[in-house]
Scaffold this motif. Structure first.
Motif, PDB file in Angstrom:
ATOM      1  N   ILE A  80       1.014  -1.208  -0.141  1.00 28.62           N
ATOM      2  CA  ILE A  80       0.039   0.245   0.439  1.00 28.62           C
ATOM      3  C   ILE A  80       0.858   1.255   0.043  1.00 28.62           C
ATOM      4  O   ILE A  80       0.313   2.258  -1.078  1.00 28.62           O
ATOM      5  N   GLY A  81       2.105   1.439   0.896  1.00 25.19           N
ATOM      6  CA  GLY A  81       3.286   2.431   0.784  1.00 25.19           C
ATOM      7  C   GLY A  81       3.733   2.768  -0.645  1.00 25.19           C
ATOM      8  O   GLY A  81       3.399   3.682  -1.028  1.00 25.19           O
ATOM      9  N   ASN A  82       4.245   1.697  -1.181  1.00 29.57           N
ATOM     10  CA  ASN A  82       4.193   1.808  -2.843  1.00 29.57           C
ATOM     11  C   ASN A  82       2.920   2.270  -3.585  1.00 29.57           C
ATOM     12  O   ASN A  82       3.504   3.222  -5.135  1.00 29.57           O
ATOM     13  N   GLU A  83       1.689   1.498  -3.918  1.00 26.73           N
ATOM     14  CA  GLU A  83       0.720   1.728  -4.192  1.00 26.73           C
ATOM     15  C   GLU A  83       0.699   4.039  -4.119  1.00 26.73           C
ATOM     16  O   GLU A  83       0.110   4.502  -5.257  1.00 26.73           O
ATOM     17  N   ILE A  84       0.516   4.151  -2.284  1.00 27.48           N
ATOM     18  CA  ILE A  84       0.305   5.047  -2.321  1.00 27.48           C
ATOM     19  C   ILE A  84       1.431   6.619  -3.226  1.00 27.48           C
ATOM     20  O   ILE A  84       1.636   7.607  -3.820  1.00 27.48           O
ATOM     21  N   LEU A  85       2.166   6.055  -3.030  1.00 26.58           N
ATOM     22  CA  LEU A  85       3.840   6.916  -3.598  1.00 26.58           C
ATOM     23  C   LEU A  85       3.551   6.939  -5.085  1.00 26.58           C
ATOM     24  O   LEU A  85       3.708   7.946  -5.849  1.00 26.58           O
ATOM     25  N   ASN A  86       3.560   5.532  -6.173  1.00 21.90           N
ATOM     26  CA  ASN A  86       3.059   6.059  -6.769  1.00 21.90           C
ATOM     27  C   ASN A  86       2.021   6.633  -7.614  1.00 21.90           C
ATOM     28  O   ASN A  86       2.392   7.750  -8.572  1.00 21.90           O
ATOM     29  N   LEU A  87       0.971   7.108  -6.377  1.00 22.73           N
ATOM     30  CA  LEU A  87      -0.322   7.442  -7.278  1.00 22.73           C
ATOM     31  C   LEU A  87       0.247   9.146  -7.324  1.00 22.73           C
ATOM     32  O   LEU A  87      -0.027  10.185  -7.452  1.00 22.73           O
ATOM     33  N   LEU A  88       1.011   9.563  -6.112  1.00 21.15           N
ATOM     34  CA  LEU A  88       2.220  10.745  -5.213  1.00 21.15           C
ATOM     35  C   LEU A  88       2.444  11.253  -6.596  1.00 21.15           C
ATOM     36  O   LEU A  88       2.911  12.695  -7.503  1.00 21.15           O
ATOM     37  N   VAL A  89       3.199  10.378  -7.456  1.00 26.07           N
ATOM     38  CA  VAL A  89       4.370  10.849  -7.949  1.00 26.07           C
ATOM     39  C   VAL A  89       3.618  11.146  -9.765  1.00 26.07           C
ATOM     40  O   VAL A  89       3.827  11.913 -10.045  1.00 26.07           O
ATOM     41  N   LYS A  90       2.404  10.219  -9.998  1.00 28.94           N
ATOM     42  CA  LYS A  90       1.175  10.815 -11.168  1.00 28.94           C
ATOM     43  C   LYS A  90       1.561  11.977 -10.811  1.00 28.94           C
ATOM     44  O   LYS A  90       1.185  13.172 -11.922  1.00 28.94           O
ATOM     45  N   LYS A  91       0.904  12.300  -9.720  1.00 32.66           N
ATOM     46  CA  LYS A  91      -0.060  13.705  -9.074  1.00 32.66           C
ATOM     47  C   LYS A  91       0.805  15.348  -9.297  1.00 32.66           C
ATOM     48  O   LYS A  91       0.932  15.785 -10.099  1.00 32.66           O
TER      49      LYS A  91
END
Length: 486
Positions: A158-169
């Protein structure tokens, strides 16, 4: 020439005792902490001083939380606009609760400048999967800013899922800022956040700690949990970012926690706290007077029914604002006071408040886990649970996994949801944040959640505590001696 080892030993003991007394008394602290540290330093000469170097020293306050006045001015200005926009002359049922709880509202305004926010929409989450599903959706929809602050941000699924989404934004041009606690996020290094930094986002460990191993003030942790999206949606509560909070760790099984999603001016309190923490953390990227713009505090036309105050506390203040709030609510209870906390290590003032309420006929119930995550903390929790059970407080051990919720509800009127446990650490050592909520329906919902949790919990009577082995009672009593420094 022979060495008189007994003499050497006696000299070492005397020198150690003198150093221990000097070390403990040179900084202002309460009596319980003084005795606890003297116990550690005197009986564990070398180990004790090493522990004190990491856990005992006070936090320097000269560099903390700049621009508080300017942020407060922004808040006042935006709140006035919000009141005009929503027509705050209109009375709601929650306003009646505020009137009854005026002394509590005034106390928070005095101790923490915690403004009263009216007409918020608030949703309760007790399951990590539903919470993160909603969080991910809100982050994906962000247009201007995403501010995240967590004690734990793990490098896991879940940490990487949130991080990847933050990178995208961040690549889309959204302002992304992350604060994480280096101790609570053990194993998550700056390298983990490098993709976010490369995409234009920013991430720092709280107070800019460079290394967990070199952090000689690991006792003072950022235990807050804050998400603010576009200044209009806010989250706070007990959940952190990690797989165990979604029930993915066998050690804990089901993870039972409580978090809330806020829409309304209550978000301003979370945003202001984040800005202050960011300025204390990021040395080269301050949100200064020119940057604290209305975009961080946008007026919303969303109208709900919940009144609240966002209250924060930490070692930067001696007022212990959240503990004072807990005590205030307990003493205001007339019918019942129900509490959930993973750790139950109250100080004398909290113990007295709970005793007085129980002995006054108030239905006081406290729910704690039936399994440990920290051995000494768990045994100390059992000790205080036994003491309170003997004085009329109903103690429940939650049996369906691990309960991590930090909630309090009294009389179907006033409640609290946040990051602060019922223990010394949350009261004095950690940086915490709670929402104190004045609304009958919200409080009734928390009451119903508590009743549902009772179905999978076991009442611990004084008779059951008495059946415990002498060895278990000894471990509990010994752990209790360390309560002020756990």
């Amino acid at each position: 020439m022979t060495i008189d080892w007994s003499m050497v030993f006696n000299v070492i003991v005397v020198i150690n005792a003198i150093l221990a007394i000097f070390t403990v008394f040179r900084e202002k602290r309460d009596i319980a902490a003084i005795w606890a540290w003297l116990l550690v330093l005197v009986f564990l000469p070398l180990v004790g001083f090493i522990a004190y170097a990491f856990l005992g020293r006070k936090l320097p306050k000269n560099r903390l939380f700049k621009l508080h006045k300017h942020v407060q001015m922004q808040l006042d200005e935006r709140l006035n606009e919000q009141r005009k926009q929503l027509g705050h002359d209109e009375k709601t049922p929650a306003d009646e609760v505020v009137t009854e709880a005026k002394t509590a509202v005034d106390m928070f305004m005095t101790t923490d400048q915690a403004f009263l926010s009216r007409q918020n929409k608030v949703h309760i989450f007790t399951d990590g999967n539903s919470l993160f599903h909603k969080v991910i959706g809100d982050i994906e929809a962000a247009k201007k800013s995403i501010h995240i602050e967590f004690y734990t941000f793990y490098n896991d699924q879940i940490g990487n899922e949130i991080l990847n989404l933050l990178v995208k934004k961040a690549r889309e041009g959204v302002e992304v800022r992350v604060i994480y606690d280096s101790w609570g996020s053990m194993g998550t290094t700056r390298k983990f956040f490098q993709p976010l930094v490369d995409a234009g986002g920013k991430a720092f460990p709280f107070l800019n700690t460079r290394s967990v191993l070199l952090d000689f003030r690991i006792n003072f942790r950022d235990h807050r949990k804050i998400i603010v999206i576009d200044g209009t949606i806010g989250y706070t509560g007990g959940f952190n970012i990690g797989d165990q909070y979604l029930g993915r760790k066998k050690k804990f099984g089901n993870w039972r926690d409580t978090h809330i999603r806020i829409i309304g001016s209550g978000v301003f309190g979370l945003q202001a706290r984040f800005i202050l923490d960011w300025n204390a953390t990021s040395p080269r990227d301050q949100i200064d007077e020119d940057q604290v713009e209305p975009k961080y505090f946008p007026v919303t036309t969303t109208k709900g029914n919940v009144n609240m105050q966002i209250v924060s506390s930490g070692p930067d203040s001696d007022l212990q604002q959240i503990k004072m709030g807990y005590i205030k609510l307990i003493t205001m209870a007339k019918d019942y006071c129900w509490i959930q906390s993973p750790y139950l290590i109250p100080d004398d003032s909290m113990m007295d408040a709970l005793r007085i309420a129980a002995m006054s006929g108030v239905d006081v119930r406290i729910m704690v886990p039936s399994m440990p995550d920290h051995p000494f903390v768990y045994r100390a929790t059992q000790y205080y649970a036994r003491q309170l059970a003997e004085e009329g407080v109903k103690i429940y051990y939650y049996g369906d996994g691990f309960i991590h919720a930090k909630t309090m509800v009294i009389d179907d009127k006033i409640s609290s949801v946040g990051s602060a446990n019922l223990d010394y650490r949350s009261f004095k050592l950690n940086f915490e944040i709670n929402a104190f909520i004045y609304d009958q329906k919200f409080s009734a919902d928390l009451r119903d959640i508590f009743l549902n949790d009772i179905d999978v919990s076991e009442l611990q009577t004084p008779e059951k505590f008495e059946e415990q082995s002498l060895w278990l009672k000894f471990k509990q009593t010994f752990s209790r001696l360390l309560s002020p420094i756990l």
